[in-house]
Scaffold this motif. Sequence first.
Motif, PDB file in Angstrom:
ATOM      1  N   UNK A 171       0.842  -1.192   0.000  1.00 20.25           N
ATOM      2  CA  UNK A 171       0.000   0.000   0.000  1.00 20.25           C
ATOM      3  C   UNK A 171       0.876   1.241   0.000  1.00 20.25           C
ATOM      4  N   UNK A 172       0.573   2.176  -0.917  1.00 18.46           N
ATOM      5  CA  UNK A 172       1.298   3.442  -1.005  1.00 18.46           C
ATOM      6  C   UNK A 172       0.619   4.512  -0.159  1.00 18.46           C
ATOM      7  N   UNK A 173       1.413   5.237   0.596  1.00 12.32           N
ATOM      8  CA  UNK A 173       0.893   6.313   1.436  1.00 12.32           C
ATOM      9  C   UNK A 173       0.852   7.597   0.615  1.00 12.32           C
ATOM     10  N   UNK A 174      -0.263   7.811  -0.080  1.00  7.22           N
ATOM     11  CA  UNK A 174      -0.397   8.940  -0.998  1.00  7.22           C
ATOM     12  C   UNK A 174      -1.428   9.957  -0.529  1.00  7.22           C
ATOM     13  N   UNK A 175      -1.920   9.835   0.689  1.00  3.98           N
ATOM     14  CA  UNK A 175      -2.908  10.792   1.188  1.00  3.98           C
ATOM     15  C   UNK A 175      -2.288  12.181   1.305  1.00  3.98           C
ATOM     16  N   UNK A 176      -3.038  13.174   0.947  1.00  2.00           N
ATOM     17  CA  UNK A 176      -2.500  14.538   0.927  1.00  2.00           C
ATOM     18  C   UNK A 176      -2.122  15.046   2.319  1.00  2.00           C
ATOM     19  N   UNK A 177      -2.766  14.484   3.361  1.00  2.00           N
ATOM     20  CA  UNK A 177      -2.486  14.926   4.733  1.00  2.00           C
ATOM     21  C   UNK A 177      -1.500  14.011   5.456  1.00  2.00           C
ATOM     22  N   UNK A 178      -0.866  13.110   4.713  1.00  2.00           N
ATOM     23  CA  UNK A 178       0.086  12.199   5.344  1.00  2.00           C
ATOM     24  C   UNK A 178       1.270  12.976   5.916  1.00  2.00           C
ATOM     25  N   UNK A 179       1.695  12.600   7.102  1.00  2.24           N
ATOM     26  CA  UNK A 179       2.803  13.279   7.774  1.00  2.24           C
ATOM     27  C   UNK A 179       4.079  12.452   7.672  1.00  2.24           C
ATOM     28  N   UNK A 180       5.176  13.092   8.047  1.00  5.07           N
ATOM     29  CA  UNK A 180       6.474  12.425   8.067  1.00  5.07           C
ATOM     30  C   UNK A 180       7.219  12.822   9.341  1.00  5.07           C
ATOM     31  N   UNK A 181       8.283  12.093   9.620  1.00 10.66           N
ATOM     32  CA  UNK A 181       9.077  12.325  10.822  1.00 10.66           C
ATOM     33  C   UNK A 181      10.150  13.381  10.552  1.00 10.66           C
ATOM     34  N   UNK A 182      10.337  14.269  11.526  1.00  9.86           N
ATOM     35  CA  UNK A 182      11.393  15.277  11.431  1.00  9.86           C
ATOM     36  C   UNK A 182      12.105  15.362  12.780  1.00  9.86           C
TER      37      UNK A 182
END
Length: 337
Positions: A171-182
């Motif tokens: 499954x690809x995480x393509x949601x526009x509101x998907x977050x990432x780690x910083x």
Amino acid sequence: MTSLIPYLIASASLLQLTYAGIAPEITTLEEGYNFILKLPCLGCPFLYQDTSTGEDRPWTERQDDNSLLLNISLPYDSLAFTLNNRQIYPTYAKLPQVYANQVVQDLSDDALAEIVSTGQLEASHETNLGGGYFGLSYSQSAHHVQDFSAILFQFDVIEIWSDLPPKALQYKLEHKDQKMLELLVLQKPVMSALEPVSFEIIKASLVPRNHLKPSSNVQTMHFLEWDSFGQKGTVTHYFSSWGTAILDWLDSGLWALFTFVFGVMALFVIVCLVCIFGCTSFWQDDYAQAQHGKGRARRKKSRGHWDVEGARKMPFKSAEELGLLGRGKVVGVGKSD
């Protein structure tokens, strides 16, 4: 209207108690060195195993808000921080395979505390935290700031993969509101020349993807295209896999080691023989090569390659015809009686 106020207050209190037990997105285990993050996996199917009738029930999918557990750890005396026990910085040509456990989004504080206390943060086949576990495809980058004393590290999960269901899930995480780690990692001030250089994480957060800074050092890892030896199909992967296979074979027993040593000795002898007998002409100088050519010409002459009959038919020329008498001069020749 007045009679509704107590009910509204009671509903608000109940709602507050309901959400009070939910673990936050970021949990600090040790300030500056160890954090647990719940990365929301927007749109991801939740893998579920029914254990009410036995542990061997197949994994199935259901729609439920879920997150990926990320355990960030930084040693006291190093800059090599890890994510789920895999070193993600610094990395070079070989990127690690990172796994993450899946949990429900409303995981409680007590459940998270039990996961930490029982050492279940490391993703494995035996670990079941309510959901499945996934191999992560990701991209990461590091930016040096403040005169190289701080590092801004970003880690973005772009795809998840699992072979727990009967049919592998991708499954690809393509949601526009998907977050990432910083992560913002800062070098601690050095008080003396004998004190080692150390770092600490001064900020760990989940940010939107549009917060990603353009960089030329972005590294991307697709889970199915990599293994423990690196990216498949590359020269580095080939030598790394063969080197490991040879070491495992040598470690299998004494006969394997004896065969390897004998093979190396035989190869050395063959190379020496080739250098001695096969490359002799390469090491000869011009004079030796010329003498070798003359010897071949003499052998041809002795075997009758010259036209002897033709040489006999050639007329004999005298010294006068050859013009030799006018050139010579006799000096100091005489006889005295």
